[in-house]
Design an enzyme around this catalytic site. Structure first.
Site, short mmCIF file in Angstrom:
data_model
loop_
_atom_site.label_atom_id
_atom_site.label_comp_id
_atom_site.label_asym_id
_atom_site.label_seq_id
_atom_site.Cartn_x
_atom_site.Cartn_y
_atom_site.Cartn_z
NE ARG A 1 -3.28 -3.14 -2.64
CZ ARG A 1 -2.63 -3.97 -1.83
NH1 ARG A 1 -2.75 -5.26 -1.97
NH2 ARG A 1 -1.88 -3.48 -0.87
CB CYS B 1 -0.93 0.01 1.21
SG CYS B 1 -2.16 -1.31 1.19
#
Length: 218
Positions: free
Chosen positions: A128, A51
């Site tokens: 995600r 991330c």
């Protein structure tokens, strides 16, 4: 509020659910982004390596999204203060400033409304997801990734440019299309064209030049 776990997943063509939330740029509402494109993307948690790499890359490419009149908005279950601390770490470590809002979703309410989680999920370990939302608040494309694989920023830009180029229905974007490359003509829907003396495949497969003048993302 109704149980978000009972909501069906969003489909392309759906109007996306509205929301209001706290963010690193102050309070935000989805309605603020009407009139321009928005990419809403989620991540499992702050201070995670994949991330972090994505946010560095997205922040570095923010001007390229801005050139396509598209705003960016991140989301995770972490608190606003965790987001702020993470942004500071990114600045200290990489010298990159994350200027787009990151919203908090500690109750998973937004994640469930958008179908980012399975109905029985009670954490965001697998979140995600990427949502491409047009200026009218309609979902035009989605993409999901496992926690072990980061997004391609170039591919996000390519999808965005393609969605914008074909939105009026006059053309289609072929495989590996990039701005400035040839597009496909929308297929004819009358038998006369299929029986014309031209090439047998021309009625459904023929190219046209991209005259949009958006070759900067090529």
């Amino acid at each position: 509020m109704e149980d978000q776990r009972e909501k069906p997943p969003l489909r392309i063509g759906d109007r996306v659910p509205g929301f209001a939330a706290r963010s690193t740029q102050g309070p935000v509402e989805l309605a603020q982004f009407r009139g321009r494109w928005l990419i809403l993307f989620s991540h499992p948690a702050d201070f995670t390596p994949v991330c972090t790499s994505e946010f560095v890359a997205l922040a570095s490419a923010a001007d390229r999204f801005r050139a396509l009149d598209c705003a960016l908005m991140g989301l995770s279950v972490d608190s606003l203060y965790a987001h702020i601390a993470w942004i500071r770490l990114i600045w200290d470590r990489f010298g990159v400033r994350v200027d787009f809002p990151i919203i908090e979703d500690p109750t998973l309410e937004i994640a469930r409304a958008y179908g980012m989680l399975g109905r029985e999920a009670y954490d965001a370990a697998s979140v995600r997801a990427t949502y491409y939302i047009d200026p009218d608040g309609i979902l035009r494309a989605t993409a999901c990734y496992p926690v072990t694989v980061g997004r391609s920023i170039d591919e996000m830009l390519r999808i965005l440019a393609a969605l914008q180029r074909v939105q009026d229905g006059t053309a289609l974007a072929p495989a590996d299309w990039k701005p400035g490359c040839d597009l496909l003509r929308t297929p004819e829907e009358q038998i006369e064209k299929a029986l014309s003396p031209e090439g047998s495949a021309d009625w459904f497969y023929s190219t046209i030049p991209d005259t949009s003048g958006s070759g900067s993302e090529r």
